[in-house]
Design a protein around this motif. Structure first.
Motif, short mmCIF file in Angstrom:
data_model
loop_
_atom_site.label_atom_id
_atom_site.label_comp_id
_atom_site.label_asym_id
_atom_site.label_seq_id
_atom_site.Cartn_x
_atom_site.Cartn_y
_atom_site.Cartn_z
N PHE A 48 0.89 -1.16 0.00
CA PHE A 48 0.00 0.00 0.00
C PHE A 48 0.92 1.21 0.00
O PHE A 48 1.69 1.40 0.95
N PRO A 49 0.88 2.03 -1.08
CA PRO A 49 1.90 3.07 -1.25
C PRO A 49 1.38 4.50 -1.16
O PRO A 49 1.36 5.22 -2.16
N PRO A 50 0.94 4.95 0.00
CA PRO A 50 0.41 6.32 0.08
C PRO A 50 1.49 7.38 -0.06
O PRO A 50 2.63 7.17 0.38
N GLU A 51 1.10 8.48 -0.65
CA GLU A 51 1.98 9.64 -0.62
C GLU A 51 1.63 10.41 0.65
O GLU A 51 0.45 10.72 0.87
N HIS A 57 -8.25 8.65 3.20
CA HIS A 57 -9.71 8.69 3.13
C HIS A 57 -10.27 7.30 2.86
O HIS A 57 -9.51 6.33 2.73
N GLY A 59 -11.45 5.98 0.32
CA GLY A 59 -10.95 5.37 -0.92
C GLY A 59 -9.66 4.61 -0.65
O GLY A 59 -9.46 3.49 -1.14
N HIS A 60 -8.80 5.19 0.18
CA HIS A 60 -7.58 4.49 0.55
C HIS A 60 -7.91 3.21 1.32
O HIS A 60 -7.20 2.22 1.19
N LYS A 62 -10.21 1.22 0.78
CA LYS A 62 -10.47 0.16 -0.21
C LYS A 62 -9.16 -0.47 -0.66
O LYS A 62 -9.03 -1.69 -0.75
N SER A 63 -8.18 0.39 -0.94
CA SER A 63 -6.88 -0.10 -1.39
C SER A 63 -6.15 -0.87 -0.28
O SER A 63 -5.53 -1.90 -0.53
N THR A 247 -4.88 2.19 -9.03
CA THR A 247 -6.18 2.57 -9.57
C THR A 247 -6.11 2.85 -11.07
O THR A 247 -5.03 3.03 -11.64
N PHE A 274 -7.39 -1.34 -10.81
CA PHE A 274 -8.79 -1.56 -10.45
C PHE A 274 -9.47 -0.20 -10.31
O PHE A 274 -8.79 0.84 -10.21
N ARG A 276 -11.22 2.93 -8.75
CA ARG A 276 -11.16 3.58 -7.46
C ARG A 276 -12.57 3.72 -6.88
O ARG A 276 -13.56 3.63 -7.59
N LEU A 277 -12.62 3.89 -5.59
CA LEU A 277 -13.90 4.09 -4.93
C LEU A 277 -14.32 5.56 -5.06
O LEU A 277 -13.52 6.45 -4.77
N LEU A 284 -13.39 12.46 -2.80
CA LEU A 284 -12.30 11.62 -2.34
C LEU A 284 -11.05 12.01 -3.11
O LEU A 284 -10.63 11.32 -4.02
N SER A 285 -10.50 13.10 -2.75
CA SER A 285 -9.26 13.55 -3.37
C SER A 285 -8.56 14.37 -2.31
O SER A 285 -9.13 15.31 -1.76
N LYS A 286 -7.34 13.97 -2.02
CA LYS A 286 -6.61 14.68 -0.97
C LYS A 286 -6.50 16.17 -1.28
O LYS A 286 -6.58 17.00 -0.39
P1 ATP Z 1 -5.91 11.27 -3.98
O1 ATP Z 1 -6.52 11.27 -5.34
O2 ATP Z 1 -6.89 11.31 -2.88
O3 ATP Z 1 -4.83 12.28 -3.80
P2 ATP Z 1 -3.86 9.44 -4.45
O4 ATP Z 1 -4.04 8.32 -5.38
O5 ATP Z 1 -3.08 10.56 -4.94
O6 ATP Z 1 -5.26 9.85 -3.88
P3 ATP Z 1 -2.02 8.08 -2.83
O7 ATP Z 1 -1.51 8.43 -1.50
O8 ATP Z 1 -1.10 8.12 -3.98
O9 ATP Z 1 -3.25 8.99 -3.08
O10 ATP Z 1 -2.76 6.69 -2.77
C1 ATP Z 1 -2.24 5.54 -2.16
C2 ATP Z 1 -2.93 4.33 -2.72
O11 ATP Z 1 -4.33 4.42 -2.51
C3 ATP Z 1 -2.73 4.26 -4.22
O12 ATP Z 1 -2.39 2.92 -4.55
C4 ATP Z 1 -4.04 4.65 -4.80
O13 ATP Z 1 -4.27 4.00 -6.01
C5 ATP Z 1 -5.02 4.22 -3.72
N1 ATP Z 1 -6.22 5.05 -3.75
C6 ATP Z 1 -6.30 6.38 -3.67
N2 ATP Z 1 -7.57 6.81 -3.79
C7 ATP Z 1 -8.33 5.70 -3.95
C8 ATP Z 1 -9.73 5.48 -4.13
N3 ATP Z 1 -10.60 6.47 -4.17
N4 ATP Z 1 -10.14 4.19 -4.25
C9 ATP Z 1 -9.27 3.19 -4.19
N5 ATP Z 1 -7.95 3.33 -4.03
C10 ATP Z 1 -7.47 4.57 -3.91
#
Ligand code: ATP
Ligand code: MG
Length: 575
Positions: A48-51, A57, A59-60, A62-63, A247, A274, A276-277, A284-286
């Motif tokens: 699981f690779p969050p920035e 949120h 959505g995360h 789900k991942s 995603t 896959f 995204r939720l 759902l966008s940081k």
């Molecule tokens: P955001 O659009 O909110 O900034 P991001 O994709 O930039 O989200 P990351 O920190 O890069 O945020 O996400 C970490 C992991 O979570 C990634 O593998 C990303 O694909 C997944 N992810 C982010 N948003 C969703 C979502 N709405 N549904 C499912 N997985 C998500």
């Protein structure tokens, strides 16, 4: 029976997720095939690779559930990797919050905690290798020119005049970039692929750029930072990930993911995308959520109206409910908008069996029982959870004066209103039948008190010997002993289903997303309720003790969800 308004369900948008419960998904099929063919020596390693540029949120979630869930299912391992390649937006607070949230959701990454920034030296080495192979070059076009040269979907791009720099020159320039000898934007390192590629991502993508900013982990060590596409595939490769699940927006990037790993001839994980939720009535966008926080539109990342994991936690959601939801929505290859009613349904399912029932009056109306002795208090037995007898019973005080819900009384009731009205008899839960005789009003004509009588033969709320029946049962709280406190009710944060689609998402904020009720009267046993504890207030919903604003002896409550299950109703009607 809850009387608080609730938006109607958006039936058309609801995906038929129940059917997918427990069913396998296409990612499992891929993994199982790989296990059969021995593609990765029978290993399953996900990440699981969050920035760390914001809080997580739903959505995360789900991942997280997907990646940790797959690893657990196939006896593998899931890594927690911070994708910290953009120092401008990242910080330690976010790193800590992410760890807390993943742990709270119930997942454990063991020793597998990684930071892309820990690989900066190796990534730099990979970049030099690409240059030596003649597959990367330093471009001195300006950012605007690079954009211009890139072309469009219909037109091929043009090659940069710097594209054919000799390897030696590229090596020297790249070293100078790393040594801080150029300004931001003066040059970048690009992959040498194909400026006419139909996939624009492949038109000599930037791999490294100059950013003269400190990094929260590497400090001043670097002034060049790798781009996501370069760092991500190589981090996956370094960690020997097998299935790199991301995603759908990254479908076009997969070609580059593969190109970089092939060009460097290193271990090669498989990227799988896959959908995204997307959740209705929220964003759902940081990037957007940060705006709500920074502009003070909400009270921090953990504001209970936020779709952040910390917001849901403070609102009263449980990890089990969120995991169940993630399971149920399944994994698809097509984007959809999920109704929040389904998430609420999962929470009710979880709390129905675990949360103790209590009585609380949110908008109190005083009732005086004229034939009940003054000064007398008796304790009546109340069941803590009819779903689980082992949760036992408790004693609640009853006396001459108590409160009922203001909207449980109507002076001139319409036909279908069966609750209290002048001359009418109703049952008080666990207590007695009472009948209303008089209405007391203030100078403005507002009802301030009801005068009633009770039937001592109905103790415990049981029918009297004459078999008289009533059509309603009300909750109540004895006045003298009541806990007087605040309760917060929530509604959707936005008034439109998909705010991200509107021009300015903040235009559609719901001005009524938060209602603070003061002077609520709750049964006295709640005085010592622990922050974070869950309760069902009978007829009103599930509530939790706020973890921020509660003080000893005065817990403040948040309503997580009402009792009206619109999701179950939709399922029943076969939609
Ligand atoms: P955001 O659009 O909110 O900034 P991001 O994709 O930039 O989200 P990351 O920190 O890069 O945020 O996400 C970490 C992991 O979570 C990634 O593998 C990303 O694909 C997944 N992810 C982010 N948003 C969703 C979502 N709405 N549904 C499912 N997985 C998500
Ligand atoms: Mg991202």
């Amino acid at each position: 029976m809850g009387n608080d308004k609730q938006a109607p369900p958006q039936e058309a948008q609801i995906i038929d997720a129940e059917q997918r419960l427990g069913s396998s998904n296409f990612i499992r099929h891929i993994i199982e095939e790989d296990l059969e063919t021995g593609k990765f020596d029978g290993r399953v390693e996900t990440r699981f690779p969050p920035e760390p540029n914001g809080y997580l949120h739903i959505g995360h979630a789900k991942s997280i559930c997907l990646n940790f869930g797959l690893a657990a299912q196939y006896n593998g391992q899931c890594h927690l990797r911070f994708d910290d390649t953009n120092p401008l937006k990242e910080n330690v607070e976010y790193v800590e919050s992410i760890k807390e949230d993943v742990r709270w959701l119930g997942f454990d990454w063991g020793a597998h905690e990684y930071f892309a920034s820990d690989y900066f030296d190796r990534l730099y080495g990979f970049a030099i290798e690409l240059i030596k192979k003649g597959r990367a070059y330093v471009d001195s076009l300006s950012p605007d020119q690079i954009r211009e040269y890139r072309g469009t979907l219909n037109e091929p791009g043009r090659e940069s005049p710097y594209r054919s720099r000799p390897v030696e020159e590229n090596l020297q320039l790249f070293e100078k970039m790393a040594a801080g000898e150029f300004e931001e934007g003066q040059c970048v390192l690009r992959a040498k692929i194909d400026m006419a590629a139909p996939n624009i991502v492949m038109r000599d993508p930037t791999l490294y750029r100059i950013r003269k900013v400190q990094h929260h982990r590497t400090g001043k060590r670097w002034c060049i930072y790798p781009m996501y596409d370069f760092a991500h595939c190589l981090s996956d490769s370094i960690e020997a990930i097998t299935h790199s699940i991301c995603t759908l927006e990254f479908v076009n990037n997969r070609e580059l993911y593969d190109w970089i790993l092939d060009a460097l001839e290193v271990y090669h994980p498989q990227q799988i995308e896959f959908a995204r939720l997307n959740l209705a009535y929220t964003v759902l966008s940081k990037r957007k959520l940060i705006q709500l926080v920074e502009e003070g539109i909400v009270d921090g990342w953990d504001d209970p109206r936020m779709p952040s994991i910390s917001g849901f936690r403070r609102r009263g959601y449980t990890p089990a409910a969120i995991r169940r939801f993630c399971d149920r929505i399944g994994v698809a290859k097509r984007d959809s908008l999920v109704d929040i009613a389904m998430l609420e349904h999962c929470l009710r399912e979880d709390l129905n069996t675990s949360a103790p029932r209590v009585m609380g009056v949110l908008r109190p109306l005083k009732v005086v029982i004229e034939n009940y002795p003054e000064g007398q208090v008796e304790y009546l037995e109340a069941v803590n959870n009819p779903e689980d007898p082992s949760m036992g019973i408790r004693q609640v005080p009853f006396s001459r004066e108590f409160y009922i819900e203001r909207d449980d009384f109507m002076e001139a009731p319409p036909k279908k209103f069966f609750r209290l009205a002048p001359g009418r008899e109703v049952r008080l839960r666990y207590a007695y039948f009472i009948r209303c005789h008089d209405v007391v009003k203030d100078d403005q004509g507002e009802i301030v008190e009801l005068r009633c009588t009770y039937d001592p033969e109905t103790r415990g709320g049981n029918a009297p010997p004459d078999g008289r029946k009533v059509k309603a049962t009300l909750h109540w709280v004895s006045a003298a002993e009541a806990l007087d406190t605040d309760v917060r009710l929530y509604d959707h944060l936005f008034t439109v289903e998909n705010p991200a689609e509107t021009e300015d998402f903040k235009e559609s904020l719901n001005p009524e997303s938060l209602t603070i009720l003061t002077g609520c009267k709750l049964e006295p046993g709640l005085k010592n309720a622990e922050p974070g504890a869950h309760f069902q207030f009978e007829r009103l919903g599930y509530f939790t003790v706020d973890t921020r604003d509660s003080t000893p002896g005065k817990p403040v409550f948040n309503r997580a969800v009402t009792l009206r299950d619109t999701w179950a109703k939709i399922q029943k009607s076969g939609k």
